[in-house]
Motif scaffolding. Sequence first.
Motif, PDB file in Angstrom:
ATOM      1  N   UNK A  17       0.835  -1.197   0.000  1.00 58.20           N
ATOM      2  CA  UNK A  17       0.000   0.000   0.000  1.00 58.20           C
ATOM      3  C   UNK A  17       0.869   1.245   0.000  1.00 58.20           C
ATOM      4  N   UNK A  18       0.615   2.159  -0.932  1.00 60.80           N
ATOM      5  CA  UNK A  18       1.323   3.434  -0.963  1.00 60.80           C
ATOM      6  C   UNK A  18       0.332   4.508  -1.384  1.00 60.80           C
ATOM      7  N   UNK A  19       0.469   5.680  -0.817  1.00 59.98           N
ATOM      8  CA  UNK A  19      -0.432   6.792  -1.122  1.00 59.98           C
ATOM      9  C   UNK A  19       0.372   7.996  -1.593  1.00 59.98           C
ATOM     10  N   UNK A  20      -0.236   8.774  -2.464  1.00 64.75           N
ATOM     11  CA  UNK A  20       0.457   9.904  -3.093  1.00 64.75           C
ATOM     12  C   UNK A  20      -0.438  11.133  -3.029  1.00 64.75           C
ATOM     13  N   UNK A  21       0.093  12.251  -2.510  1.00 66.32           N
ATOM     14  CA  UNK A  21      -0.638  13.516  -2.474  1.00 66.32           C
ATOM     15  C   UNK A  21       0.207  14.612  -3.118  1.00 66.32           C
ATOM     16  N   UNK A  22      -0.449  15.412  -3.925  1.00 69.65           N
ATOM     17  CA  UNK A  22       0.214  16.523  -4.602  1.00 69.65           C
ATOM     18  C   UNK A  22      -0.605  17.781  -4.352  1.00 69.65           C
ATOM     19  N   UNK A  23       0.006  18.757  -3.686  1.00 65.65           N
ATOM     20  CA  UNK A  23      -0.669  20.020  -3.358  1.00 65.65           C
ATOM     21  C   UNK A  23       0.025  21.155  -4.101  1.00 65.65           C
ATOM     22  N   UNK A  24      -0.777  21.945  -4.819  1.00 63.19           N
ATOM     23  CA  UNK A  24      -0.213  22.971  -5.698  1.00 63.19           C
ATOM     24  C   UNK A  24      -0.946  24.300  -5.493  1.00 63.19           C
ATOM     25  N   UNK A  25      -0.167  25.368  -5.462  1.00 58.72           N
ATOM     26  CA  UNK A  25      -0.710  26.727  -5.452  1.00 58.72           C
ATOM     27  C   UNK A  25      -0.325  27.380  -6.765  1.00 58.72           C
ATOM     28  N   UNK A  26      -1.330  27.858  -7.517  1.00 59.59           N
ATOM     29  CA  UNK A  26      -1.081  28.520  -8.795  1.00 59.59           C
ATOM     30  C   UNK A  26      -1.456  29.991  -8.680  1.00 59.59           C
ATOM     31  N   UNK A  27      -0.462  30.864  -8.918  1.00 59.54           N
ATOM     32  CA  UNK A  27      -0.696  32.297  -8.929  1.00 59.54           C
ATOM     33  C   UNK A  27      -1.270  32.716 -10.294  1.00 59.54           C
ATOM     34  N   UNK A  28      -1.818  33.924 -10.377  1.00 61.51           N
ATOM     35  CA  UNK A  28      -2.417  34.377 -11.645  1.00 61.51           C
ATOM     36  C   UNK A  28      -1.466  34.364 -12.840  1.00 61.51           C
ATOM     37  N   UNK A  29      -0.156  34.556 -12.598  1.00 62.88           N
ATOM     38  CA  UNK A  29       0.792  34.584 -13.712  1.00 62.88           C
ATOM     39  C   UNK A  29       1.315  33.202 -14.095  1.00 62.88           C
ATOM     40  N   UNK A  30       0.791  32.149 -13.452  1.00 61.34           N
ATOM     41  CA  UNK A  30       1.202  30.785 -13.791  1.00 61.34           C
ATOM     42  C   UNK A  30       2.336  30.247 -12.950  1.00 61.34           C
ATOM     43  N   UNK A  31       2.927  31.085 -12.106  1.00 63.63           N
ATOM     44  CA  UNK A  31       3.951  30.605 -11.190  1.00 63.63           C
ATOM     45  C   UNK A  31       3.283  29.989  -9.965  1.00 63.63           C
TER      46      UNK A  31
END
Length: 219
Positions: A17-31
């Motif tokens: 068993x393995x779990x994967x989480x990806x958390x992302x913050x996207x600013x208006x300019x794409x950064x």
Amino acid sequence: MKNFLSVVVLAFLLAGCINYEQRVLIYPDGSGNMEIHYWMHIPDSTVGKSVANLGIFIPDSIRNEFSSPFVKILDITSYSDSTDSTIHSVIKIEFSSIDSLNTIKAFAQSEFSLKDGASNQKIFTQFIPPVTTGFGIDGSKFFVKYVYEIRGDIITHNAISQKKNILTWQYNLNEIGRGKTISVTFKPYKLKETPKWIYYLAGLVLLVVIFYLFRKKKD
């Protein structure tokens, strides 16, 4: 590692068993910035050694998979938790353009895209590549989770859930099938960090402070 997620799944074969989480913050300019956290249960030391040899819990190996001239690696941490016999890796990165994540070997098949839409809107997509099952794998015990915070007004999306500007997608191995595509259309805020309501709130607070100062002076 041609596909980082595929190697993660290989670890699943070894330990169950393995779990994967990806958390992302996207600013208006794409950064923006990203935090990846994956972990698995290690039933005994023999399996632990086999998993360690894959490199997905070795910081130097992880750094090699996430290194890119267009991305800044902020931190890579691997650790064990003896309370539940799990091993973890956490990767934190910054990017000047979310499209630049395509230059990372670990995301070779993820197809990040941020394109212009109608009426000053942006269309973001990310592909979740298929994972081959078999060997008696119970796909319901493996999950991938993607959480995106969008600095803008969200117009449409195909997320599982939404809480204000935070969208969440979560699938178990059986649900991924031939692959899934994350999709969201949004209208970026005019400023990188601050939506209009922040200014309204600040103005209201300032008025309250002035009112009490004036009242105190009058008394």
